[in-house]
Design a protein around this motif. Structure first.
Motif, mmCIF file in Angstrom:
data_model
loop_
_atom_site.group_PDB
_atom_site.id
_atom_site.type_symbol
_atom_site.label_atom_id
_atom_site.label_comp_id
_atom_site.label_asym_id
_atom_site.label_seq_id
_atom_site.Cartn_x
_atom_site.Cartn_y
_atom_site.Cartn_z
ATOM 1 N N ILE A 96 0.828 -1.205 0.000
ATOM 2 C CA ILE A 96 0.000 0.000 0.000
ATOM 3 C C ILE A 96 0.865 1.258 0.000
ATOM 4 O O ILE A 96 0.616 2.209 -0.758
ATOM 5 N N ASN A 97 1.905 1.284 0.857
ATOM 6 C CA ASN A 97 2.726 2.496 0.930
ATOM 7 C C ASN A 97 3.449 2.755 -0.392
ATOM 8 O O ASN A 97 3.512 3.892 -0.882
ATOM 9 N N THR A 98 3.986 1.688 -1.009
ATOM 10 C CA THR A 98 4.686 1.845 -2.291
ATOM 11 C C THR A 98 3.737 2.301 -3.392
ATOM 12 O O THR A 98 4.056 3.211 -4.178
ATOM 13 N N ASN A 99 2.567 1.692 -3.457
ATOM 14 C CA ASN A 99 1.607 2.039 -4.504
ATOM 15 C C ASN A 99 1.022 3.427 -4.301
ATOM 16 O O ASN A 99 0.742 4.137 -5.274
ATOM 17 N N LEU A 100 0.831 3.818 -3.054
ATOM 18 C CA LEU A 100 0.300 5.148 -2.787
ATOM 19 C C LEU A 100 1.261 6.209 -3.316
ATOM 20 O O LEU A 100 0.845 7.167 -3.989
ATOM 21 N N LYS A 101 2.529 6.024 -3.043
ATOM 22 C CA LYS A 101 3.530 6.977 -3.513
ATOM 23 C C LYS A 101 3.622 6.948 -5.043
ATOM 24 O O LYS A 101 3.712 7.997 -5.702
ATOM 25 N N PHE A 102 3.564 5.734 -5.622
ATOM 26 C CA PHE A 102 3.674 5.602 -7.076
ATOM 27 C C PHE A 102 2.522 6.305 -7.795
ATOM 28 O O PHE A 102 2.737 7.114 -8.696
ATOM 29 N N TRP A 103 1.277 6.010 -7.380
ATOM 30 C CA TRP A 103 0.124 6.567 -8.079
ATOM 31 C C TRP A 103 -0.041 8.055 -7.821
ATOM 32 O O TRP A 103 -0.534 8.793 -8.675
ATOM 33 N N ARG A 104 0.382 8.524 -6.656
ATOM 34 C CA ARG A 104 0.329 9.966 -6.400
ATOM 35 C C ARG A 104 1.224 10.708 -7.388
ATOM 36 O O ARG A 104 0.832 11.740 -7.949
ATOM 37 N N ARG A 105 2.414 10.155 -7.600
ATOM 38 C CA ARG A 105 3.328 10.789 -8.545
ATOM 39 C C ARG A 105 2.842 10.652 -9.981
ATOM 40 O O ARG A 105 3.051 11.550 -10.806
ATOM 41 N N GLU A 106 2.210 9.522 -10.298
ATOM 42 C CA GLU A 106 1.665 9.336 -11.644
ATOM 43 C C GLU A 106 0.601 10.379 -11.957
ATOM 44 O O GLU A 106 0.480 10.850 -13.085
ATOM 45 N N LEU A 107 -0.172 10.751 -10.944
ATOM 46 C CA LEU A 107 -1.228 11.747 -11.124
ATOM 47 C C LEU A 107 -0.707 13.170 -10.975
ATOM 48 O O LEU A 107 -1.458 14.127 -11.160
#
Length: 269
Positions: free
Chosen positions: A2-13
């Motif tokens: 969750i922590n890795t994906n949260l950071k990834f998708w926040r940056r993607e957006l």
């Protein structure tokens, strides 16, 4: 994950931690704690994250999107309207509007077609990726690459000379304040469903739009901004019939009748 994906998708957006926190309805410090793995989100927050990133809860928790060669190449993705962060103004996108759409294998956005039979269901499914996925889709290379497009089949004769069955291709409008008076648009609203009209912008005056038909038989009407869900500015159309050119006898007869009545009125004065 969750922590890795949260950071990834926040940056993607392209969002800051503060912006993401606003969209999720939580404090910025919590976003930082989630990304660093110092805290775990509640179930309601996880659901909002999954919806925002357009992924399943299972994928959010178990899939490492940061290791995927191209995470954006998912068949469905969402475009987030962030024209303004002012939640008091729904016309500028402050109330988060998420637009579901489809892309091809090369990440080019498709044009989804909303046929007349699907227009009623579109009002409930316009933000549902599964509903959008079921729609026919195509591409028009002549359209500008900037923007998101959708096509709507229109019914009725309110916008003559465009006949019933004509397909209108519209560009998604995220900030409604930019709409100029008289712009032909597809308007999706809770009261009228999907309609094709000329829009006159009255947002600053009384937070509404005035919708006009090109066919003078139909009277204009007002539509509150709170009833509007989507607006697509018409950019092109596809039709199986060509508009009738020239002046018909019926039209000439109408003009003569109008002139006769005006002359009679002037004589009485």
């Amino acid at each position: 994950m969750i922590n890795t994906n949260l950071k990834f998708w926040r940056r993607e957006l392209g969002l800051t931690q503060a912006q993401l926190a606003d969209k999720l309805g939580i404090k910025r410090s919590l976003v930082g704690a989630y990304e660093e793995g110092r805290a775990e989100p509640r179930l309601a927050t996880l659901v909002n994250m999954a919806r925002l990133f357009n992924i399943s809860l299972d994928a959010l928790a178990t899939t490492d999107f940061s290791k995927k060669k191209n995470a954006k190449a998912a068949q469905l993705r969402q475009v987030i309207s962030n024209a303004s962060e002012v939640e008091a103004d729904p016309a500028s996108g402050g109330n988060l509007r998420i637009l579901a759409l489809t892309v091809d294998k090369d990440e080019n956005e498709n044009i989804e077609l909303v046929p007349i039979k699907a227009a009623a269901g579109y009002l409930n499914g316009y933000a549902d990726p599964e509903f959008i996925e079921e729609l026919p889709r195509f591409r028009l290379p002549t359209l500008p690459t900037a923007g998101t497009y959708r096509a709507f089949e229109i019914a009725g004769d309110s916008m003559l000379p465009l006949n019933s069955g004509t397909v209108i291709v519209g560009r998604y409008v995220d900030d409604w304040h930019t709409i100029k008076d008289g712009t032909p648009c597809i308007v999706v609203s809770t009261k009228e469903g999907v309609v094709f009209k000329r829009v006159f912008n009255k947002l600053k005056r009384d937070a509404s739009f005035s919708l006009h038909s090109d066919n003078p038989v139909y009277s204009p009407y007002e539509l509150s901004v709170t009833d509007v869900r989507e607006i697509w500015e018409a950019k092109s159309y596809i039709s199986n019939s060509f508009p009738i050119g020239g002046v018909t006898l019926e039209h000439l007869a109408g003009l003569v009748l109008d002139l006769t009545q005006q002359v009679q009125t002037m004589r009485k004065v």
